[in-house]
Design a protein around this motif. Structure first.
Motif, PDB file in Angstrom:
ATOM      1  N   ASP A  64       0.855  -1.178   0.000  1.00  8.14           N
ATOM      2  CA  ASP A  64       0.000   0.000   0.000  1.00  8.14           C
ATOM      3  C   ASP A  64       0.898   1.237   0.000  1.00  8.14           C
ATOM      4  OD1 ASP A  64      -2.874   1.090   0.627  1.00  8.14           O
ATOM      5  OD2 ASP A  64      -1.542   2.108   2.057  1.00  8.14           O
ATOM      6  N   LEU A  65       0.408   2.320  -0.559  1.00  4.34           N
ATOM      7  CA  LEU A  65       1.184   3.556  -0.614  1.00  4.34           C
ATOM      8  C   LEU A  65       1.696   3.980   0.763  1.00  4.34           C
ATOM      9  CD1 LEU A  65       2.193   5.784  -2.542  1.00  4.34           C
ATOM     10  CD2 LEU A  65       0.071   7.018  -2.075  1.00  4.34           C
ATOM     11  N   SER A  66       0.884   3.756   1.799  1.00  6.76           N
ATOM     12  CA  SER A  66       1.276   4.158   3.151  1.00  6.76           C
ATOM     13  C   SER A  66       2.461   3.350   3.686  1.00  6.76           C
ATOM     14  CB  SER A  66       0.088   4.029   4.110  1.00  6.76           C
ATOM     15  OG  SER A  66      -0.267   2.667   4.275  1.00  6.76           O
ATOM     16  N   ASN A  67       2.764   2.213   3.078  1.00  3.25           N
ATOM     17  CA  ASN A  67       3.894   1.380   3.519  1.00  3.25           C
ATOM     18  C   ASN A  67       5.238   1.932   3.058  1.00  3.25           C
ATOM     19  OD1 ASN A  67       1.946  -1.440   2.444  1.00  3.25           O
ATOM     20  ND2 ASN A  67       2.039  -0.615   4.519  1.00  3.25           N
ATOM     21  N   LEU A  68       5.260   2.638   1.954  1.00  2.00           N
ATOM     22  CA  LEU A  68       6.512   2.938   1.267  1.00  2.00           C
ATOM     23  C   LEU A  68       7.473   3.824   2.043  1.00  2.00           C
ATOM     24  CD1 LEU A  68       5.242   3.366  -2.398  1.00  2.00           C
ATOM     25  CD2 LEU A  68       6.002   1.294  -1.213  1.00  2.00           C
ATOM     26  N   GLN A  69       6.989   4.650   2.944  1.00  2.00           N
ATOM     27  CA  GLN A  69       7.889   5.540   3.685  1.00  2.00           C
ATOM     28  C   GLN A  69       8.740   4.794   4.706  1.00  2.00           C
ATOM     29  OE1 GLN A  69       7.445   7.077   7.080  1.00  2.00           O
ATOM     30  NE2 GLN A  69       5.588   6.056   7.683  1.00  2.00           N
ATOM     31  N   ARG A  70       8.366   3.556   5.046  1.00  2.00           N
ATOM     32  CA  ARG A  70       9.154   2.805   6.025  1.00  2.00           C
ATOM     33  C   ARG A  70       9.510   1.399   5.562  1.00  2.00           C
ATOM     34  NH1 ARG A  70       4.015   2.527   7.203  1.00  2.00           N
ATOM     35  NH2 ARG A  70       3.106   0.592   7.944  1.00  2.00           N
ATOM     36  N   GLN A  71       8.894   0.889   4.531  1.00  2.00           N
ATOM     37  CA  GLN A  71       9.174  -0.459   4.025  1.00  2.00           C
ATOM     38  C   GLN A  71       9.830  -0.338   2.655  1.00  2.00           C
ATOM     39  OE1 GLN A  71       5.498  -2.719   4.228  1.00  2.00           O
ATOM     40  NE2 GLN A  71       5.162  -2.142   6.352  1.00  2.00           N
ATOM     41  N   VAL A  72      11.113  -0.018   2.672  1.00  2.00           N
ATOM     42  CA  VAL A  72      11.828   0.329   1.443  1.00  2.00           C
ATOM     43  C   VAL A  72      12.141  -0.872   0.557  1.00  2.00           C
ATOM     44  CG1 VAL A  72      12.756   2.467   2.420  1.00  2.00           C
ATOM     45  CG2 VAL A  72      14.068   0.334   2.607  1.00  2.00           C
ATOM     46  N   ILE A  73      11.733  -2.037   0.951  1.00  2.00           N
ATOM     47  CA  ILE A  73      11.885  -3.220   0.103  1.00  2.00           C
ATOM     48  C   ILE A  73      10.882  -3.162  -1.056  1.00  2.00           C
ATOM     49  CG2 ILE A  73      10.282  -4.787   1.311  1.00  2.00           C
ATOM     50  CD1 ILE A  73      12.650  -6.892   1.111  1.00  2.00           C
ATOM     51  N   VAL A 113       4.701   7.359  12.573  1.00  2.00           N
ATOM     52  CA  VAL A 113       6.042   6.833  12.821  1.00  2.00           C
ATOM     53  C   VAL A 113       6.992   7.441  11.789  1.00  2.00           C
ATOM     54  CG1 VAL A 113       5.717   4.763  11.398  1.00  2.00           C
ATOM     55  CG2 VAL A 113       7.407   4.745  13.225  1.00  2.00           C
ATOM     56  N   LEU A 114       8.135   7.846  12.258  1.00  2.00           N
ATOM     57  CA  LEU A 114       9.186   8.324  11.368  1.00  2.00           C
ATOM     58  C   LEU A 114       9.697   7.124  10.576  1.00  2.00           C
ATOM     59  CD1 LEU A 114      11.074  10.701  10.542  1.00  2.00           C
ATOM     60  CD2 LEU A 114      12.593   9.961  12.395  1.00  2.00           C
ATOM     61  N   GLY A 115       9.548   7.165   9.273  1.00  2.00           N
ATOM     62  CA  GLY A 115       9.834   6.007   8.433  1.00  2.00           C
ATOM     63  C   GLY A 115      11.219   5.421   8.585  1.00  2.00           C
ATOM     64  N   VAL A 116      12.225   6.253   8.805  1.00  2.84           N
ATOM     65  CA  VAL A 116      13.591   5.731   8.894  1.00  2.84           C
ATOM     66  C   VAL A 116      13.798   4.854  10.119  1.00  2.84           C
ATOM     67  CG1 VAL A 116      14.575   7.618   7.551  1.00  2.84           C
ATOM     68  CG2 VAL A 116      14.517   7.788  10.041  1.00  2.84           C
ATOM     69  N   LEU A 117      12.901   4.943  11.103  1.00  2.00           N
ATOM     70  CA  LEU A 117      13.049   4.092  12.292  1.00  2.00           C
ATOM     71  C   LEU A 117      13.021   2.611  11.934  1.00  2.00           C
ATOM     72  CD1 LEU A 117      10.852   5.895  14.957  1.00  2.00           C
ATOM     73  CD2 LEU A 117      13.328   5.700  14.928  1.00  2.00           C
ATOM     74  N   GLY A 118      12.179   2.234  10.981  1.00  4.46           N
ATOM     75  CA  GLY A 118      12.145   0.844  10.543  1.00  4.46           C
ATOM     76  C   GLY A 118      13.499   0.406  10.003  1.00  4.46           C
ATOM     77  N   GLY A 119      14.152   1.290   9.277  1.00  7.24           N
ATOM     78  CA  GLY A 119      15.477   0.981   8.745  1.00  7.24           C
ATOM     79  C   GLY A 119      16.542   0.916   9.822  1.00  7.24           C
ATOM     80  N   ILE A 120      16.496   1.866  10.743  1.00  5.95           N
ATOM     81  CA  ILE A 120      17.491   1.892  11.814  1.00  5.95           C
ATOM     82  C   ILE A 120      17.371   0.648  12.685  1.00  5.95           C
ATOM     83  CG2 ILE A 120      18.216   3.114  13.915  1.00  5.95           C
ATOM     84  CD1 ILE A 120      17.344   5.732  12.410  1.00  5.95           C
ATOM     85  N   LEU A 121      16.165   0.368  13.167  1.00  9.33           N
ATOM     86  CA  LEU A 121      15.973  -0.797  14.038  1.00  9.33           C
ATOM     87  C   LEU A 121      16.117  -2.092  13.247  1.00  9.33           C
ATOM     88  CD1 LEU A 121      15.324  -0.529  17.139  1.00  9.33           C
ATOM     89  CD2 LEU A 121      14.892   1.538  15.860  1.00  9.33           C
ATOM     90  N   GLY A 122      15.636  -2.108  12.016  1.00  6.26           N
ATOM     91  CA  GLY A 122      15.771  -3.306  11.180  1.00  6.26           C
ATOM     92  C   GLY A 122      17.221  -3.647  10.879  1.00  6.26           C
ATOM     93  N   THR A 123      18.053  -2.633  10.680  1.00  2.00           N
ATOM     94  CA  THR A 123      19.473  -2.873  10.441  1.00  2.00           C
ATOM     95  C   THR A 123      20.137  -3.444  11.690  1.00  2.00           C
ATOM     96  OG1 THR A 123      19.510  -1.091   8.819  1.00  2.00           O
ATOM     97  CG2 THR A 123      21.632  -1.801   9.688  1.00  2.00           C
ATOM     98  N   ILE A 124      19.737  -2.967  12.848  1.00  2.00           N
ATOM     99  CA  ILE A 124      20.260  -3.531  14.097  1.00  2.00           C
ATOM    100  C   ILE A 124      19.809  -4.985  14.225  1.00  2.00           C
ATOM    101  CG2 ILE A 124      20.132  -3.398  16.623  1.00  2.00           C
ATOM    102  CD1 ILE A 124      19.934  -0.294  16.222  1.00  2.00           C
ATOM    103  N   GLN A 125      18.567  -5.281  13.891  1.00  2.00           N
ATOM    104  CA  GLN A 125      18.082  -6.655  13.944  1.00  2.00           C
ATOM    105  C   GLN A 125      18.851  -7.547  12.961  1.00  2.00           C
ATOM    106  OE1 GLN A 125      13.738  -5.551  13.555  1.00  2.00           O
ATOM    107  NE2 GLN A 125      13.579  -7.216  15.062  1.00  2.00           N
ATOM    108  N   ALA A 126      19.115  -7.048  11.773  1.00  2.00           N
ATOM    109  CA  ALA A 126      19.898  -7.819  10.791  1.00  2.00           C
ATOM    110  C   ALA A 126      21.301  -8.087  11.328  1.00  2.00           C
ATOM    111  CB  ALA A 126      19.954  -7.081   9.456  1.00  2.00           C
ATOM    112  N   THR A 127      21.885  -7.096  11.990  1.00  2.00           N
ATOM    113  CA  THR A 127      23.207  -7.271  12.589  1.00  2.00           C
ATOM    114  C   THR A 127      23.167  -8.379  13.642  1.00  2.00           C
ATOM    115  OG1 THR A 127      23.688  -4.927  12.220  1.00  2.00           O
ATOM    116  CG2 THR A 127      25.080  -6.089  13.818  1.00  2.00           C
TER     117      THR A 127
END
Length: 190
Positions: free
Chosen positions: A21-30, A149-163
């Motif tokens: 959905d369009l609303s997903n794109l700001q935080r789900q960059v996949i 939610v600030l979209g980049v938070l998904g990336g920041i926390l997701g990158t930590i989870q990937a690590t």
């Protein structure tokens, strides 16, 4: 998932019954605008395979529920909780603890996020229920769609989870066990 694929993780399973959905794109960059209306798991699979065609992507085009969680997590070494609701967070926690599966929890809301890792090989490892024994009452905590939610938070926390997943798979480093990492984007404070 993007960083796990780039790192060469051999098999990545993704469970989600939603469509992009369009609303997903700001935080789900996949996903991209070309993926609107497409199954999220299929969209994610295409993106992952474009990054690394040697990764096997297993799609579960279904929501995680009590009836399917054990079968879904059975073949994985590390589980990443990227869900947006409390019942599923507790379900993932309970299934991972019962089945002795390492997992990373993360949650984001507004300008803040948190994450930790559960390691079943460590008998002292805290799980989600140790931090939060019971889910909050219905409507006590606003959802991301309600509060934002600030979209980049998904990336920041997701990158930590990937690590955390990569460290667990490699058996190296110190996992976020018995530590809750809190991130405040407004203050740029961990």
């Amino acid at each position: 998932a993007l960083y796990l694929a780039a790192a060469g993780v051999g098999t990545i399973g993704i469970a989600d019954a939603d469509e992009v959905d369009l609303s997903n794109l700001q935080r789900q960059v996949i996903h991209t605008t070309a993926d609107l209306g497409k199954s999220k798991v299929e969209s994610a699979k295409e993106t992952i395979e474009a990054i690394n065609p040697d990764v096997e992507v297993v799609c579960y085009d279904e929501f995680i529920v009590a009836a399917n969680i054990e079968e879904i997590i059975e073949d994985y070494d590390f589980i990443i909780d990227g869900v947006d609701n409390f019942p599923t967070k507790y379900l993932i926690n309970d299934a991972c603890v019962l089945n002795e599966k390492a997992f990373s929890h993360a949650g984001i809301l507004r300008f803040e996020g948190q994450t930790f890792t559960y390691d079943p090989t460590n008998p002292e490892s805290a799980c989600y229920r140790d931090l939060y024994p019971e889910p909050p009452p219905a409507d006590a905590v606003p959802s991301c769609s309600q509060a934002g939610v600030l979209g980049v938070l998904g990336g920041i926390l997701g990158t930590i989870q990937a690590t955390e997943a990569i460290k667990c798979i490699l058996g190296t480093g110190d996992l976020l066990v018995n530590r809750l990492m809190h991130y405040d984007a407004k203050k740029m404070d961990f």
